[in-house]
Design a protein around this motif. Sequence first.
Motif, PDB file in Angstrom:
ATOM      1  N   PHE A 151      17.168  -4.554  -0.826  1.00 52.34           N
ATOM      2  CA  PHE A 151      16.255  -4.647  -1.968  1.00 52.34           C
ATOM      3  C   PHE A 151      16.377  -3.364  -2.789  1.00 52.34           C
ATOM      4  N   TRP A 152      16.181  -3.519  -4.098  1.00 51.58           N
ATOM      5  CA  TRP A 152      16.114  -2.364  -4.984  1.00 51.58           C
ATOM      6  C   TRP A 152      14.654  -1.905  -5.066  1.00 51.58           C
ATOM      7  N   LEU A 153      14.418  -0.603  -4.875  1.00 54.43           N
ATOM      8  CA  LEU A 153      13.093  -0.004  -4.999  1.00 54.43           C
ATOM      9  C   LEU A 153      13.169   1.169  -5.963  1.00 54.43           C
ATOM     10  N   PRO A 154      12.124   1.375  -6.766  1.00 53.46           N
ATOM     11  CA  PRO A 154      12.092   2.611  -7.554  1.00 53.46           C
ATOM     12  C   PRO A 154      11.843   3.809  -6.643  1.00 53.46           C
ATOM     13  N   LEU A 155      12.323   4.958  -7.057  1.00 53.20           N
ATOM     14  CA  LEU A 155      12.112   6.156  -6.246  1.00 53.20           C
ATOM     15  C   LEU A 155      10.650   6.472  -6.045  1.00 53.20           C
ATOM     16  N   THR A 156       9.804   6.105  -7.031  1.00 55.60           N
ATOM     17  CA  THR A 156       8.371   6.397  -6.919  1.00 55.60           C
ATOM     18  C   THR A 156       7.688   5.552  -5.860  1.00 55.60           C
ATOM     19  N   ALA A 157       8.351   4.483  -5.379  1.00 51.45           N
ATOM     20  CA  ALA A 157       7.741   3.645  -4.348  1.00 51.45           C
ATOM     21  C   ALA A 157       7.954   4.190  -2.948  1.00 51.45           C
ATOM     22  N   LEU A 158       8.785   5.217  -2.784  1.00 52.36           N
ATOM     23  CA  LEU A 158       9.065   5.757  -1.462  1.00 52.36           C
ATOM     24  C   LEU A 158       8.023   6.783  -1.055  1.00 52.36           C
ATOM     25  N   THR A 159       7.774   6.838   0.220  1.00 53.83           N
ATOM     26  CA  THR A 159       6.887   7.833   0.808  1.00 53.83           C
ATOM     27  C   THR A 159       7.437   8.204   2.173  1.00 53.83           C
ATOM     28  N   LYS A 160       7.010   9.316   2.694  1.00 56.11           N
ATOM     29  CA  LYS A 160       7.493   9.762   3.992  1.00 56.11           C
ATOM     30  C   LYS A 160       6.911   8.893   5.093  1.00 56.11           C
ATOM     31  N   GLY A 161       7.808   8.439   5.992  1.00 55.82           N
ATOM     32  CA  GLY A 161       7.383   7.632   7.111  1.00 55.82           C
ATOM     33  C   GLY A 161       7.360   8.427   8.409  1.00 55.82           C
ATOM     34  N   GLU A 162       7.443   7.726   9.491  1.00 51.94           N
ATOM     35  CA  GLU A 162       7.387   8.360  10.802  1.00 51.94           C
ATOM     36  C   GLU A 162       8.764   8.913  11.186  1.00 51.94           C
ATOM     37  N   ARG A 163       8.729  10.035  11.938  1.00 58.47           N
ATOM     38  CA  ARG A 163       9.915  10.657  12.484  1.00 58.47           C
ATOM     39  C   ARG A 163      10.996  10.918  11.421  1.00 58.47           C
ATOM     40  N   GLY A 164      10.551  11.368  10.269  1.00 57.76           N
ATOM     41  CA  GLY A 164      11.486  11.735   9.211  1.00 57.76           C
ATOM     42  C   GLY A 164      12.080  10.577   8.442  1.00 57.76           C
ATOM     43  N   LEU A 165      11.631   9.341   8.704  1.00 59.56           N
ATOM     44  CA  LEU A 165      12.153   8.187   7.987  1.00 59.56           C
ATOM     45  C   LEU A 165      11.402   7.995   6.675  1.00 59.56           C
ATOM     46  N   TRP A 166      11.953   7.082   5.855  1.00 65.18           N
ATOM     47  CA  TRP A 166      11.306   6.741   4.593  1.00 65.18           C
ATOM     48  C   TRP A 166      10.552   5.419   4.759  1.00 65.18           C
ATOM     49  N   ALA A 167       9.529   5.254   3.926  1.00 61.08           N
ATOM     50  CA  ALA A 167       8.713   4.037   4.000  1.00 61.08           C
ATOM     51  C   ALA A 167       8.208   3.699   2.614  1.00 61.08           C
ATOM     52  N   CYS A 168       7.649   2.496   2.490  1.00 59.72           N
ATOM     53  CA  CYS A 168       6.982   2.048   1.268  1.00 59.72           C
ATOM     54  C   CYS A 168       5.737   1.266   1.681  1.00 59.72           C
ATOM     55  N   TYR A 169       4.855   1.031   0.727  1.00 59.45           N
ATOM     56  CA  TYR A 169       3.617   0.319   1.004  1.00 59.45           C
ATOM     57  C   TYR A 169       3.708  -1.094   0.452  1.00 59.45           C
ATOM     58  N   ALA A 170       3.644  -2.062   1.380  1.00 57.65           N
ATOM     59  CA  ALA A 170       3.557  -3.472   0.982  1.00 57.65           C
ATOM     60  C   ALA A 170       2.094  -3.890   0.975  1.00 57.65           C
ATOM     61  N   LEU A 171       1.731  -4.797   0.088  1.00 57.53           N
ATOM     62  CA  LEU A 171       0.354  -5.262  -0.026  1.00 57.53           C
ATOM     63  C   LEU A 171       0.200  -6.602   0.691  1.00 57.53           C
ATOM     64  N   VAL A 172      -0.804  -6.658   1.573  1.00 60.33           N
ATOM     65  CA  VAL A 172      -1.118  -7.893   2.313  1.00 60.33           C
ATOM     66  C   VAL A 172      -2.580  -8.238   2.060  1.00 60.33           C
ATOM     67  N   PRO A 173      -2.974  -9.497   2.160  1.00 55.82           N
ATOM     68  CA  PRO A 173      -4.384  -9.869   1.934  1.00 55.82           C
ATOM     69  C   PRO A 173      -5.309  -9.209   2.957  1.00 55.82           C
ATOM     70  N   ASP A 174      -6.499  -8.835   2.467  1.00 51.94           N
ATOM     71  CA  ASP A 174      -7.512  -8.223   3.329  1.00 51.94           C
ATOM     72  C   ASP A 174      -8.402  -9.332   3.890  1.00 51.94           C
ATOM     73  N   ALA A 175      -8.464  -9.407   5.199  1.00 52.38           N
ATOM     74  CA  ALA A 175      -9.246 -10.483   5.834  1.00 52.38           C
ATOM     75  C   ALA A 175     -10.731 -10.347   5.586  1.00 52.38           C
ATOM     76  N   GLU A 176     -11.230  -9.129   5.347  1.00 56.30           N
ATOM     77  CA  GLU A 176     -12.666  -8.917   5.193  1.00 56.30           C
ATOM     78  C   GLU A 176     -13.109  -8.941   3.740  1.00 56.30           C
ATOM     79  N   GLY A 177     -12.187  -8.930   2.809  1.00 58.53           N
ATOM     80  CA  GLY A 177     -12.561  -8.913   1.405  1.00 58.53           C
ATOM     81  C   GLY A 177     -12.321 -10.247   0.732  1.00 58.53           C
TER      82      GLY A 177
END
Length: 452
Positions: free
Chosen positions: A374-400
Amino acid sequence: MRIVSWNWRKLFFNQKLTKRQFLTKSVIFALFALLLVLAWRLPSLRAKAESDVAGQPSQAQARLLPVETFTLEALTAYRATRAYTGQVVARQTSDLSFERTGKLVELAVDEGDRVTRDMILATLDTQALRATQRQLQAQRAQALARLAEMQSGPRHETIEAARAQVHEQRAELALAGLQRRRRQQLVDKGVIAREEFDAADAGVKTWQARLDAAQRRLDELLAGTRREQIQAQEALVAQFDARLAALAIDLDKSVLKAPFAGKVARRLADTGMVVSAGQALFRLVEDTRPEVHVGLPPHVAAALTPGSRQSVRIGPAVHQAQIARILPELDPATRTVLAVLTLSLPGESERQHVVVPGQVARLDLQETIDTPGFWLPLTALTKGERGLWACYALVPDAEGDASTLRTESRLVEILHTDNSRVFVRGLLQAGERVVKTGTHRLVAGQRVQALP
């Protein structure tokens, strides 16, 4: 009660007040004015608050952080531009020198001069060679005259002189024979001694030998010059021709000429020096159509074909080049295959950008890499665990409600970076919504509201 009322009357209506009484009086008046204002504004403030509560969302919903998102699109491959660094190389670079030792008498060019093919660059002293040449030419002329004489044969006068000499020797032999016969008769009669007869006999033999020599000389003149003698003389003439030809080569090598058109990069000698054979005098560089040498990985070089056109960046300008050849060997130091590109003649817009051998050149090649992601913009990246990279996916909130979403961290692996975007693979699904910007304000599991 009477005392209190008296104190109040005394406080408010007494003309002479103490400093403390004056301050108390001022505070009471201020509190009374504030109560009057609140009593007057309270109904309107209550009505406005009720209207705001009716027209706005709930307090919990107002605290949700709005985020910008985009939808993931799955790809089976991606195209990447690879830049390979090379160097501009002159097609021909030569350290020019003489092939013989001599004194340098003339330098016709200097550093930076442009020369043409076969242009004279330097000259050696040739006085000794010229003298030797004249000597060999005279000896050759002498050998040629002798050869012509041999080929023409003896002159008639020479033959007649030889024949006359034969007749003379024959007459002398007859006279000597007659004298010997006479000496024989005298010896038989005892008139003379035996020694006189022996002397007459030796005279006969001497004249016979002279007659035989004269006859052979006459026969040789009548037969002409032998073929072997003519061939020997011809070989002598050819020897002189070969020595003159070798001398002409030495004279030609006394003049240094440009083997190709180009510019003189360096001058390494001065007039009057005695230079040896092979000693460099000039460095000549051909700068008309330089080449670009680029080391490529074997699989990239295998995809290129000689004759194909490519774009090469040299300094601020982009030049068109053609692949001339690809070397079949692998460089053991760089583990790359050398590709040689010929630069095209510069156009009007490119003539201001001079290409000089030694400049750094970059060859940009488009490659298709068959890898899903997948293509991601650089602004979508964030630091993950153990020096890896990660991004935030949006999932439905069960309580909202339906508009309330929750962030979920997904680890990704960066496969390629292209300016402001990256091609990744990881725990992502096609069609998911991913936070595009502002990841530094988020944490995993945070409730957010997606902007439309």
